[in-house]
Design a protein around this motif. Structure first.
Motif, PDB file in Angstrom:
ATOM      1  N   GLU A  58     -44.932  -0.488 102.328  1.00 49.76           N
ATOM      2  CA  GLU A  58     -43.601  -0.615 101.737  1.00 49.76           C
ATOM      3  C   GLU A  58     -42.589   0.202 102.546  1.00 49.76           C
ATOM      4  O   GLU A  58     -42.948   1.215 103.165  1.00 49.76           O
ATOM      5  N   CYS A  71     -41.841  -5.122 102.097  1.00 46.86           N
ATOM      6  CA  CYS A  71     -43.281  -4.890 102.104  1.00 46.86           C
ATOM      7  C   CYS A  71     -43.909  -5.852 103.098  1.00 46.86           C
ATOM      8  O   CYS A  71     -43.693  -7.065 103.013  1.00 46.86           O
ATOM      9  N   ARG A  99     -44.147  -0.148  89.634  1.00 51.82           N
ATOM     10  CA  ARG A  99     -43.525   1.161  89.795  1.00 51.82           C
ATOM     11  C   ARG A  99     -44.147   2.173  88.846  1.00 51.82           C
ATOM     12  O   ARG A  99     -44.730   1.808  87.830  1.00 51.82           O
ATOM     13  N   ARG A 146     -48.150   3.463  85.453  1.00 49.54           N
ATOM     14  CA  ARG A 146     -47.685   2.451  86.387  1.00 49.54           C
ATOM     15  C   ARG A 146     -47.419   1.153  85.614  1.00 49.54           C
ATOM     16  O   ARG A 146     -48.193   0.787  84.728  1.00 49.54           O
ATOM     17  N   TYR A 177     -44.391   0.267  94.305  1.00 51.62           N
ATOM     18  CA  TYR A 177     -45.563  -0.190  95.035  1.00 51.62           C
ATOM     19  C   TYR A 177     -45.538  -1.699  95.196  1.00 51.62           C
ATOM     20  O   TYR A 177     -45.142  -2.433  94.270  1.00 51.62           O
ATOM     21  N   TRP A 184     -53.070  -2.669  97.587  1.00 51.92           N
ATOM     22  CA  TRP A 184     -51.883  -1.875  97.276  1.00 51.92           C
ATOM     23  C   TRP A 184     -51.368  -1.151  98.502  1.00 51.92           C
ATOM     24  O   TRP A 184     -52.145  -0.737  99.367  1.00 51.92           O
ATOM     25  N   GLY A 237     -46.626   3.100  98.557  1.00 51.30           N
ATOM     26  CA  GLY A 237     -45.419   3.269  97.770  1.00 51.30           C
ATOM     27  C   GLY A 237     -44.222   3.754  98.562  1.00 51.30           C
ATOM     28  O   GLY A 237     -44.354   4.339  99.641  1.00 51.30           O
TER      29      GLY A 237
END
Length: 125
Positions: free
Chosen positions: A6, A22, A38, A45, A95, A115, A118
């Motif tokens: 990101e 991203c 987020r 989260r 994220y 993932w 962040g």
């Protein structure tokens, strides 16, 4: 090896705008629905938005609907989150995540397989 990265976070004033990006590598990008999630300090989260692999279907959490949009560019393996009319409560680590299925229950963080680390978004008054 799958990598999700990101970028674009920062400090912005309330009512301002910010665009997150991203990029994903190591996977066939257009085989995956992509989401933004987020996490604010002291909170769990939460899912923010999701877009289908084709881009034809999107979903938004009620808290951001009408203010955020989630375009993607499959040719560039890139996902975006355009955030407008930002509020103090949008402050969080954001994220990007991928799931090899339709968005489905995109608000559930457990749905996503890959993932990023962040990017921090801070909204000031």
């Amino acid at each position: 090896q799958v990598q999700v990265v990101e970028s674009g976070g920062g400090l912005v004033q309330a009512r301002g705008s910010l665009r997150l990006s991203c990029t994903a590598s190591g996977l066939t990008f257009d085989d995956y629905a992509m989401g933004w999630l987020r996490q604010a300090p002291g909170k769990e989260r939460e899912g923010v938005s999701c877009i289908s692999w084709s881009g034809r279907s999107t979903g938004y959490a009620a808290s951001v609907k009408g203010r955020f949009t989630i375009p993607r560019d499959n040719a560039k393996n890139t996902l975006y989150l355009q955030m407008d009319s930002l509020k103090l409560e949008d402050t969080a680590m954001y994220y990007c995540a991928a799931v090899p299925e339709p968005c489905g229950n995109y608000l559930d963080p457990g749905r996503y397989g890959y993932w990023g680390l962040g990017t921090q978004v801070t909204v000031s008054s």
